[in-house]
Motif scaffolding. Sequence first.
Motif, short mmCIF file in Angstrom:
data_model
loop_
_atom_site.label_atom_id
_atom_site.label_comp_id
_atom_site.label_asym_id
_atom_site.label_seq_id
_atom_site.Cartn_x
_atom_site.Cartn_y
_atom_site.Cartn_z
N ARG A 1 0.83 -1.21 0.00
CA ARG A 1 0.00 0.00 0.00
C ARG A 1 0.86 1.25 0.00
O ARG A 1 0.58 2.21 -0.74
N ARG A 2 1.91 1.27 0.80
CA ARG A 2 2.75 2.47 0.90
C ARG A 2 3.50 2.73 -0.40
O ARG A 2 3.75 3.89 -0.75
N ASP B 1 0.69 3.98 -2.95
CA ASP B 1 0.21 5.33 -2.62
C ASP B 1 1.31 6.38 -2.65
O ASP B 1 1.05 7.56 -2.45
N ASP C 1 -7.55 8.64 -3.37
CA ASP C 1 -7.22 7.31 -2.85
C ASP C 1 -8.41 6.37 -3.06
O ASP C 1 -8.27 5.24 -3.51
N GLU D 1 -9.02 3.03 -5.53
CA GLU D 1 -9.54 1.75 -5.03
C GLU D 1 -10.75 1.30 -5.85
O GLU D 1 -10.87 0.13 -6.23
N TRP E 1 -1.31 1.16 -8.91
CA TRP E 1 -0.11 2.00 -8.75
C TRP E 1 -0.05 3.05 -9.85
O TRP E 1 0.11 4.25 -9.58
N ARG F 1 -2.98 5.57 -9.57
CA ARG F 1 -2.87 6.48 -8.43
C ARG F 1 -1.94 7.65 -8.74
O ARG F 1 -2.17 8.78 -8.26
#
Length: 223
Positions: free
Chosen positions: A30-31, A34, A137, A141, A172, A175
């Motif tokens: 996730r990190r 994002d 975000d 999703e 990825w 985003r």
Amino acid sequence: MDQQYGGDQARTIGGDHLALRDQVLSELRRRIVDGDYAQGERLTENRLAEDFGVSRNPVREALRVVETEGFVQILPRRGAVVATLDETAIRDLFAVRQQLETLAAGLAAERATEQDVARLRRLLEEASAATEAKDFDQVAELNSALHLAVIEISGNRWLTSLSAAMYHHVHWVFRLGAAQRAPHSWEEHIRVVDAIAAGDREAAAEAARLHVEAAATAALHPD
């Protein structure tokens, strides 16, 4: 008595260890997706263990997984670094997406039930609300959720299996440019869902193809 206790303890520790590894893996992925860990950034085991408040063992195992997934590269003398989404990687991703998503949309148009279409419409509504709220975000999703829902509705288990890992990378890429892409992506998704709802295989496949092409252009030429 002691033997039974030892057996129970081993099973419990093993279960916790696997769960902890999976938690670290999910958070690490996730990190990266994002942008909390930037492309090219070095990720040491010690640093990640401190970031996540865990020992180095689950971190080491999670790093192995994200390396195989393509999120991290192990470089000589540098160790683990976040992978870079260069032009070749993006083109390769979208080449596969175009094949998979056009097939999935066509099959979904043939096989979708009223409940399936209602599910896709709900995702569109949620994406519209998130876009209006500039919650990118959440938009990212929902973008992945919609595509994965179409693939699931296609009823082709091979598509589902092949797409599972790929959509972490789709998320990825999306985003990175979500603020610019979100309104256009939502409109393109409406056309895909409308064609699926109409049961028009050719129109659904074509709408999916045009959507992937537009997304690829936006990713490769963000300006």
